[in-house]
Design an enzyme around this catalytic site. Structure first.
Site, PDB file in Angstrom:
ATOM      1  N   SER A   1      40.948  48.231  30.511  1.00 52.34           N
ATOM      2  CA  SER A   1      41.460  46.596  29.349  1.00 52.34           C
ATOM      3  C   SER A   1      41.169  46.494  28.136  1.00 52.34           C
ATOM      4  O   SER A   1      39.751  47.884  27.670  1.00 52.34           O
ATOM      5  CB  SER A   1      40.238  45.045  30.140  1.00 52.34           C
ATOM      6  OG  SER A   1      39.935  44.145  29.591  1.00 52.34           O
TER       7      SER A   1
ATOM      8  N   TYR B   1      32.048  41.935  33.606  1.00 45.47           N
ATOM      9  CA  TYR B   1      33.930  42.810  33.845  1.00 45.47           C
ATOM     10  C   TYR B   1      33.835  43.996  32.800  1.00 45.47           C
ATOM     11  O   TYR B   1      34.004  44.633  32.753  1.00 45.47           O
ATOM     12  CB  TYR B   1      34.212  41.498  33.486  1.00 45.47           C
ATOM     13  CG  TYR B   1      36.074  41.700  33.309  1.00 45.47           C
ATOM     14  CD1 TYR B   1      37.005  41.628  34.230  1.00 45.47           C
ATOM     15  CD2 TYR B   1      36.348  41.760  31.724  1.00 45.47           C
ATOM     16  CE1 TYR B   1      37.989  42.532  34.350  1.00 45.47           C
ATOM     17  CE2 TYR B   1      38.266  42.249  32.254  1.00 45.47           C
ATOM     18  CZ  TYR B   1      38.443  42.081  32.730  1.00 45.47           C
ATOM     19  OH  TYR B   1      40.129  42.913  32.728  1.00 45.47           O
TER      20      TYR B   1
END
Ligand code: NAI
Ligand code: BGC
Length: 261
Positions: free
Chosen positions: A145, A158
């Protein structure tokens, strides 16, 4: 299209929807054979198989939790039993939830780390073991990401998982490079998938997100799938250990875009 992908066999984790479904469909367009993994959404996985077959590829569905050794082993077994081999493994499955760090339970922390980071380890280990033992110059793609690089308040578990994916990706790329095994990551920005459905349905949140994207559009899953196809193909044969950002410029310090600062 990348001609060398024809008849290659891939496992794509979490491919019942979103980015994983789009990668699986794109691999179908490349006339590949795909193990479509799902965790809870069997109907979504069946839809993915339909899309692959309509595009000219072959596919089967397998229920598996990427956070278990038995789960990832069943994905490898399915590739071999149904298609005779494994060439490409895409660790795509991932989850997120917003929670302030001081309120985050250990369980919430572990859940995200287990799927996003331990799942990438287990999938990679399984594929690498097969590649090494069978002398296959295989290919691993890890879904990271922009948050392997950009801190994300409210999502510390995350961001930590994706930061972990970055160095894990680089390390195993180096560890297996001399065997001809390539390992790369993709770092998507804001992509239009179910993970973001609520956020992008809210006009204010959509506007806030677009302000962080110099190209001023939300990405499509197909934008990410095209990158996965290129990384899987021989067209990227001298590329290993990178994170390819597919983010409309989100990693470029967007607050500087109009001369501020
Ligand atoms: P999504 O929520 O649409 O799909 C996630 C997939 O992972 C689903 O198929 C789900 O069933 C699967 N999954 C979850 N837990 C699992 C488990 N334990 N075992 C097997 N499968 C499991 O999300 P999306 O957006 O398609 O995300 C895919 C990947 O891309 C994730 O790793 C996410 O972190 C990453 N990503 C997504 C971005 C976005 O804007 N949508 C941006 C950057 C990264
Ligand atoms: C997240 C998305 C988010 C994007 C940009 C991704 O890692 O999964 O929910 O929109 O990063 O912040």
């Amino acid at each position: 299209m990348f001609n060398d992908l024809k008849n290659k066999v891939a496992v794509v984790t979490g491919s019942s929807k979103g980015i994983g479904q789009s990668i699986a469909e794109r691999f179908g367009q490349e006339k590949m054979s795909i193990v479509v993994n799902y965790y809870s959404d069997r109907l979504g996985a069946e839809k993915t198989v339909e899309l692959i077959k309509a595009a000219g590829g072959r596919a089967v569905t397998v229920h598996a939790d990427v956070n278990t050794e038995s789960g990832v082993q069943s994905l490898l077994k399915s590739a071999i039993d149904n298609f005779g081999k494994l060439d490409i493994w895409v660790n795509n499955a991932g989850i997120e939830n917003r929670v302030a760090t001081h309120e985050m339970t250990l369980e919430e922390w572990q859940k995200v780390i287990n799927v996003n980071l331990t799942g990438v380890f287990l999938g990679s280990k399984t594929a690498l073991d097969y590649f090494v033992k069978n002398n296959v110059q295989g290919n691993i793609i890890n879904m990271s990401s922009v948050h392997e690089q950009i801190p994300w308040p409210g999502f510390s578990h995350y961001a930590a998982s994706k930061g972990g994916v970055k160095l894990f990706n680089e390390t195993i790329a180096m560890e297996y490079a001399d065997k001809g095994i390539r390992v790369n990551a993709i770092g998507p920005g804001a992509i239009n998938t179910p993970i973001n459905a609520e956020k992008f349905a809210d006009k204010e949140q959509l506007k806030d997100t677009l302000e962080m994207v110099p190209m001023k559009r939300i990405g499509d899953p197909e934008d990410v799938a095209a990158a996965a196809a290129w990384l899987a193909s021989n067209q990227s044969s001298y590329v290993t250990g990178i994170t390819l950002f597919i983010d409309g410029g989100m990693t470029l310090y967007p607050s500087f875009q109009y001369g501020k600062g």
